[in-house]
Design an enzyme around this catalytic site. Structure first.
Site, mmCIF file in Angstrom:
data_model
loop_
_atom_site.group_PDB
_atom_site.id
_atom_site.type_symbol
_atom_site.label_atom_id
_atom_site.label_comp_id
_atom_site.label_asym_id
_atom_site.label_seq_id
_atom_site.Cartn_x
_atom_site.Cartn_y
_atom_site.Cartn_z
ATOM 1 N N ASP A 181 -1.702 -10.385 1.580
ATOM 2 C CA ASP A 181 -2.008 -11.014 2.861
ATOM 3 C C ASP A 181 -1.673 -12.510 2.815
ATOM 4 O OD1 ASP A 181 -3.663 -11.678 5.363
ATOM 5 O OD2 ASP A 181 -4.083 -9.547 5.098
ATOM 6 N N HIS A 203 -6.941 -15.211 7.505
ATOM 7 C CA HIS A 203 -6.784 -13.767 7.674
ATOM 8 C C HIS A 203 -7.094 -12.981 6.404
ATOM 9 C CE1 HIS A 203 -4.535 -9.978 8.530
ATOM 10 N NE2 HIS A 203 -4.814 -10.249 9.789
ATOM 11 N N SER A 235 -5.358 -4.925 11.711
ATOM 12 C CA SER A 235 -5.540 -5.663 10.456
ATOM 13 C C SER A 235 -6.982 -5.607 9.982
ATOM 14 C CB SER A 235 -5.142 -7.134 10.634
ATOM 15 O OG SER A 235 -3.753 -7.286 10.658
#
Length: 811
Positions: free
Chosen positions: A184, A228, A532
């Protein structure tokens, strides 16, 4: 005018038709096919008339270490390196300039290389090259709705308990001993909820090429800070104020997306390879692109990671709600692709009344941060402030403390951003009205309670915004169960015709760990949504399943999660969501852990049956695995929705006995009268029953898919004076049609790409003929010599074809 953009979202079927009648100096070339060879496969979007450089991923014909191993072939790192160097050297000779950026050998065989776009056809003709892929840019949304510490509680993360994680914990399964790789934007491994899940080795940073896979910090000159990966990691394995799905799993972080949450295929493949080599048991990729192809480079890497024993979990994409929107790596044949759901929620009615006694009939609740905040609007009168479309500039200088913001839909500003600006300005709520006729969607998790009106009511209220106050009457109506998020991408997958996603999991308003970039309070929690956020729920669940069943292979884990998933009902129709919307359903962790019967594969595609052929039969199979310690007898039945079953006959063993601990292959014979069915795809179920155990496997069947343009014949005749009649046969016609010219080698093979001879478009099915005078589209007149002719044809988003004829001589 020539369309310079070449789009190749699917496979290039490379058919090389070689004509044998050529002799030196001949003026007429015609003859029969003597052999078939393959050119490289081409994917992506390129401007083949531009010399602007682009990075592509080159896949070699020579197999990777893992692929060769699983095919029982001998392969060594040294041999693969030698072959790769040979191909790189040949590429260097064929193109004017090239720069190799990354090399791969473990789960993917090839390299990333920068070349001029107009020389990409040279790569297709390079010996040893199997396929060429674009180096797609992946971008994640780095924005976060932060949760203030005063309102935070450990129960705020509702999604993990909802899928049964807490029940698995109570049964003793927390992910201990299982390693999960998060591929990620990096992870803030110093966050107190995550620090205990990392060892001395944290992973790897492929953006800065070091062993510190931290998130991009604030004020990085290359782009915005990121959160994220930390959010994803927290959903997998946070163990502090909140608990992830597998709170005692070990984490590894691989930073493949850098500043602004942006990264490339080249880094993603490198991250997959490193995670496998570092010993990950599970990997999560909450990223994707829009290429609906099973053979995209990242999908291939994930397939071989699964073969090597790593459970690969990936998001299905956020391009829904239309079908065929799933993108790579969600298109992977073997990896677990995950769609997003919204947890059950309460629906409220709303009445909006202005102080002049007018009630607005279209009033409805759109979204809110909490039920308490929504119901707090009752029994009060509020001043209204018109803030236009709700941009930050329109809020500037206006007093909204304790008031209601009146906002118009539009200007490209997301609903949630409008509500966020209202909250920042001190508003206690918002009235959001449509700027066009029709309804607006329900958006959960808004920062302030938001009431929506239609266009007419909104404009009527705006006309007297400074003269009236408003009051609200908000009441509970009913509860809606778990639903599929509109943004969640849908399948099926082109070419393999597989159902995607495989499963679904919560992905709306998910609270998890994030860095705050505030030195005085660096560790925070925030809400995000997307597939996600759904994917790490499944990665964490896979860790729990593996701990409970350490002898299971990756496909047993996948089947267990799919076979025990809960079917989701669309509240708008009262019926189950389609397979390509929800997959097998929403995961339930403890049921997967305790599964005693597995049906593999967890979803089943019968493939394509051509309508023109009438009745068509195929022989297929699936497997039933009995994990219990006693023999079981299973009843097997195939059913289809609607009237399809009248024209589809499936025969199999209706009653199958499977011994304890054994796997039974079940043969299937399917006959389809395709002439009685409209073109399209049809859904059904494979139902396997044993006592009270019922496993429903989603199935899909395709009828009459388009006949993509395969160049079945190609040739040319000399008309004299270096003028040629070039012809080809296109069974399906072509939207785009190009003739490429290559130099001819001494053996008559394809040499370097020279240029485009001509371009045409919208060709009907049948023969295509073009007269060519030896001049390329850029005006270059070819000098005397021997050349090879290749045809490129494209139809829709389907299969492409490249065919090459024998030597053409310019005198």
């Amino acid at each position: 005018m020539r369309n310079k953009l070449v789009t190749a979202l699917m496979i290039v079927s490379a058919i090389l038709l070689v004509f044998s009648s050529f002799s030196a100096g001949a003026q007429v070339n015609q003859g029969k096919v003597t052999k078939v060879e393959e050119l490289a496969t081409l994917y992506g979007e390129y401007d083949l008339s531009s010399s602007k450089p682009t990075t592509v991923i080159v896949e070699l014909e020579e197999e990777s270490l893992v692929e060769a191993k699983h095919k029982g072939k001998a392969q060594t790192k040294k041999n693969l390196n030698n072959v790769r160097n040979q191909v790189k050297n040949e590429v260097g000779k064929r193109v004017s300039t090239s720069k190799v950026e990354r090399e791969y050998d473990y789960v993917f065989s090839g390299f990333a290389v920068e070349v001029p776009q107009n020389e990409i056809p040279s790569l297709l003709a390079t010996p040893g090259v199997k396929a060429v892929y674009p180096n797609v840019t992946y971008t994640v949304d780095s924005s976060t709705e932060y949760v203030v510490e005063e309102s935070y509680s450990p129960e705020m993360l509702d999604s993990a308990p909802f899928i049964g994680s807490n029940e698995a914990w109570d049964a003793g399964f927390t992910g201990e001993g299982v390693t999960v790789a998060v591929i990620d934007t990096g992870v803030d491994y110093t966050h107190p909820d995550l620090a205990g899940q990392f060892g001395a080795y944290k992973g790897y940073d492929f953006v800065d090429n070091d062993e510190d896979p931290q998130e991009t910090p604030k004020n990085d000159p290359r782009g915005a800070e990121t959160t994220h990966g930390t959010h994803v990691a927290g959903t997998v394995a946070a163990n502090g104020l909140i608990k992830g799905v597998a709170p005692e799993a070990t984490l590894l972080a691989y930073r493949v997306l850098g500043p602004g949450g942006s990264g490339t295929t080249a880094n993603v493949i490198a991250g997959i390879e490193r995670a496998v080599q570092d010993g990950a048991d599970v990997m999560n990729l909450s990223l994707g692109n829009t290429l609906n192809s099973p053979d995209f480079a990242t999908s291939i890497a994930l397939d071989w990671a699964m073969a090597e024993g790593v459970v690969a979990v990936t998001s299905n994409g956020n391009s829904g709600p239309n079908n065929w929107t799933v993108g790579s790596p969600g298109t992977s044949r073997d990896a677990i692709s995950v769609g997003a759901t919204q947890l059950p929620y309460n629906v409220f009615t709303a009445t909006t009344t202005s102080s002049d006694g007018v009630s607005y009939a279209s009033s409805a609740v759109q979204g809110f941060p909490s039920e308490d905040a929504l119901k707090a609007l009752n029994g009060q009168n509020f001043d209204l402030v018109d803030v236009g479309f709700g941009s930050p500039a329109e809020f500037a200088g206006k007093e909204l403390e304790g008031k209601i913001a009146l906002i118009s839909r539009g200007a490209g500003i997301p609903f949630v951003d409008k509500a966020t600006e209202a909250k920042k300005a001190g508003a206690v709520g918002a009235v959001l009205y449509n700027n066009v006729a029709g309804d607006m969607p329900l958006i959960p998790g808004m920062d302030v309670p938001t009431i929506m009106l239609n266009q007419a009511d909104g404009e009527a209220l705006k006309a007297k915004v400074n003269d009236v106050t408003v009051s609200f009457n908000i009441a509970f109506s009913h509860q809606v169960g778990e639903t599929v998020a509109d943004f969640s991408s849908r399948g099926p997958v082109m070419d393999t015709w597989m159902i995607k996603p495989d499963v679904s999991a919560p992905g709306v308003a998910i609270v998890s760990t994030v860095p705050t970039f505030d030195p005085s309070n660096p560790y925070g929690y925030g809400a995000k949504q997307g597939t996600s956020m759904a994917s790490p729920h499944v990665a964490g669940a896979a860790a729990l399943v593996l701990q409970a069943n350490p002898d299971w292979d990756v496909f047993q884990v996948k089947s267990a999660l799919m076979n025990t998933a809960e079917d989701l009902i669309n509240p708008a129709t009262g019926e189950s969501y389609p397979h390509n919307t929800q997959g097998a359903g929403s995961i339930r962790v403890l049921d997967a852990i305790n599964a005693e019967t597995l049906v593999n594969p967890g979803s089943y595609s019968f493939g394509v049956f051509e309508k023109a052929k009438g009745k068509e039969s195929a022989r297929q199979h699936f497997e039933i695995q009995n994990l219990s310690n006693e023999a079981k007898r299973y009843n097997v039945e195939f059913t289809f929705k609607n009237e399809v079953g009248k024209h589809v006959k499936v025969t199999t063993s209706n009653n199958t006995r499977v011994n304890p601990g054994k796997t039974q292959k079940v043969n299937v014979n399917v006959t389809v009268d395709a002439s009685k069915l409209d073109s399209g795809y049809y859904e059904g179920y494979l139902t396997v029953t044993e006592g009270e155990t019922v496993v429903e496997v989603p199935t899909i069947l395709f009828v009459g898919e388009p006949d993509f343009p395969r160049v079945t014949s190609l040739g040319f005749d000399s008309l004299g004076n270096n003028t040629f009649d070039i012809w080809s046969y296109l069974p399906g016609g072509a939207d785009e049609y190009e003739v490429w010219i290559y130099s001819a080698t001494a053996t008559g093979g394809l040499g370097s790409y020279v240029g485009d001879a001509l371009y045409d478009s919208n060709l009907p099915a049948g023969y295509a003929e073009h007269v060519w005078d030896g001049t390329l589209v850029d005006g270059t007149v070819l000098p005397a010599g021997n050349y090879r002719v290749a045809i490129y044809a494209k139809k829709g988003n389907g299969e492409r074809a490249v065919a090459a004829a024998d030597v053409l001589t310019i005198e």
